[in-house]
Scaffold this motif. Sequence first.
Motif, PDB file in Angstrom:
ATOM      1  N   LEU A 119       0.981  -1.550  -0.249  1.00 23.61           N
ATOM      2  CA  LEU A 119      -0.096  -0.157   0.032  1.00 23.61           C
ATOM      3  C   LEU A 119       1.104   1.259  -0.033  1.00 23.61           C
ATOM      4  CD1 LEU A 119      -2.221  -0.677   2.339  1.00 23.61           C
ATOM      5  CD2 LEU A 119      -3.451  -0.646   0.174  1.00 23.61           C
ATOM      6  N   GLU A 120       0.371   2.070  -0.739  1.00 23.31           N
ATOM      7  CA  GLU A 120       0.522   3.690  -0.671  1.00 23.31           C
ATOM      8  C   GLU A 120      -0.592   4.634   0.144  1.00 23.31           C
ATOM      9  OE1 GLU A 120       2.836   6.647  -3.365  1.00 23.31           O
ATOM     10  OE2 GLU A 120       3.692   5.365  -3.502  1.00 23.31           O
TER      11      GLU A 120
ATOM     12  N   TYR B  75      -4.105   2.899  -1.119  1.00 23.46           N
ATOM     13  CA  TYR B  75      -4.249   2.878  -2.167  1.00 23.46           C
ATOM     14  C   TYR B  75      -3.437   1.303  -2.102  1.00 23.46           C
ATOM     15  CZ  TYR B  75      -6.716   6.985  -2.233  1.00 23.46           C
ATOM     16  OH  TYR B  75      -7.937   7.764  -2.375  1.00 23.46           O
TER      17      TYR B  75
ATOM     18  N   THR C  60      -0.062  -0.119  -4.934  1.00 24.69           N
ATOM     19  CA  THR C  60       0.902   0.336  -5.960  1.00 24.69           C
ATOM     20  C   THR C  60       1.212  -0.652  -6.930  1.00 24.69           C
ATOM     21  OG1 THR C  60       2.348  -1.272  -4.639  1.00 24.69           O
ATOM     22  CG2 THR C  60       2.205   1.338  -3.577  1.00 24.69           C
TER      23      THR C  60
ATOM     24  N   GLN D 279       2.981  -0.140   8.289  1.00 27.12           N
ATOM     25  CA  GLN D 279       2.687   0.193   6.415  1.00 27.12           C
ATOM     26  C   GLN D 279       0.944  -0.287   6.530  1.00 27.12           C
ATOM     27  OE1 GLN D 279       6.137  -1.134   5.075  1.00 27.12           O
ATOM     28  NE2 GLN D 279       6.303   0.786   4.083  1.00 27.12           N
TER      29      GLN D 279
ATOM     30  N   TYR E 273      -6.337   0.806  -6.346  1.00 27.59           N
ATOM     31  CA  TYR E 273      -4.521   0.787  -7.044  1.00 27.59           C
ATOM     32  C   TYR E 273      -4.567   1.990  -7.375  1.00 27.59           C
ATOM     33  CZ  TYR E 273      -3.552  -4.002  -7.687  1.00 27.59           C
ATOM     34  OH  TYR E 273      -3.860  -5.473  -7.605  1.00 27.59           O
ATOM     35  N   LYS E 274      -3.326   2.190  -7.276  1.00 21.42           N
ATOM     36  CA  LYS E 274      -2.752   4.321  -7.625  1.00 21.42           C
ATOM     37  C   LYS E 274      -2.795   3.465  -9.482  1.00 21.42           C
ATOM     38  CE  LYS E 274       0.334   6.161  -5.917  1.00 21.42           C
ATOM     39  NZ  LYS E 274       1.670   6.470  -5.688  1.00 21.42           N
TER      40      LYS E 274
END
Length: 283
Positions: free
Chosen positions: A169-170, A173, A175, A196, A252-253
């Motif tokens: 995740l970032e 969302y 990655t 995270q 997803y980004k």
Amino acid sequence: MQLHNEKVSLILKAHGAEMTSWKVEGTELLWQGDPTYWGRQAPILFPFVGRLLDDRYLYEGLTYTMSQHGFARDELFEVAEASDTHVRFILRDSIETRKHYPFSFELNVIYRLIGEELNVTYHVVNRDDVVLPFSIGGHPAFNIPFAGGTFEDYTIDFGETRTLDRLLLEGPYLTGAYQPLGERRYIPLTHHLFDQDALIFEQIEYAALRHQPSGRAIVMESPQFTHFGIWSPPHSDAPFACLEPWFGHADYKGHRKDILHKEDMQLLEPGESFEATYTLYME
């Protein structure tokens, strides 16, 4: 509402069709919702699991808004059937839901006690004349410790040695990248494990929160589900962890926001139904 048999008792509420207590032989296993850490207990995630980019999606050229994990957890369900050992809650679309999700649907959530097992079933019916796109999942939280000791005396036990690849995740969302965790059966529980955010994996059939000294465990079996999350609040000492069986996941980004092209969505044809069950028990 309470379900019970000789070994297990379960308390539920119609708001969100959510469990509020799960006791096995008198021991409370379900997190009790202390808002200091997290005020929820076992929300149902529908019609989306996770976060949409900018909390928005596109359908037939129009933009709709939706908060993280969807609206079912905050809706009042009807009780359609009930006995000492089972209950079926039902939620249908309404004027309010169609403002954010322009589809006609029926969501049934069924709880059954069978001996020492608790079965939780999601049954979705497409009442519309168009394809129904949705994702769905559970988010139950469990007290740790439940068999003595400290948080660090527990592990996540996958039942057998397997290759584990964590979806990264970032923020909220995905990655598209994976973190290989190697061949392993156990992941030791620590609060830093969740720095995270959630651990997310593709299909996990068996996962247990196991007290290593005694071997006692809360077990979830979820062989039908496509994804699996494990979560405790990041950067905290929260005394619980969640086991989360999902169909679907956060965006997803870079996703283009078209809901019919969102990866891992269920696309249910008009008049058709979907059903999936996960099972909880003590080991």
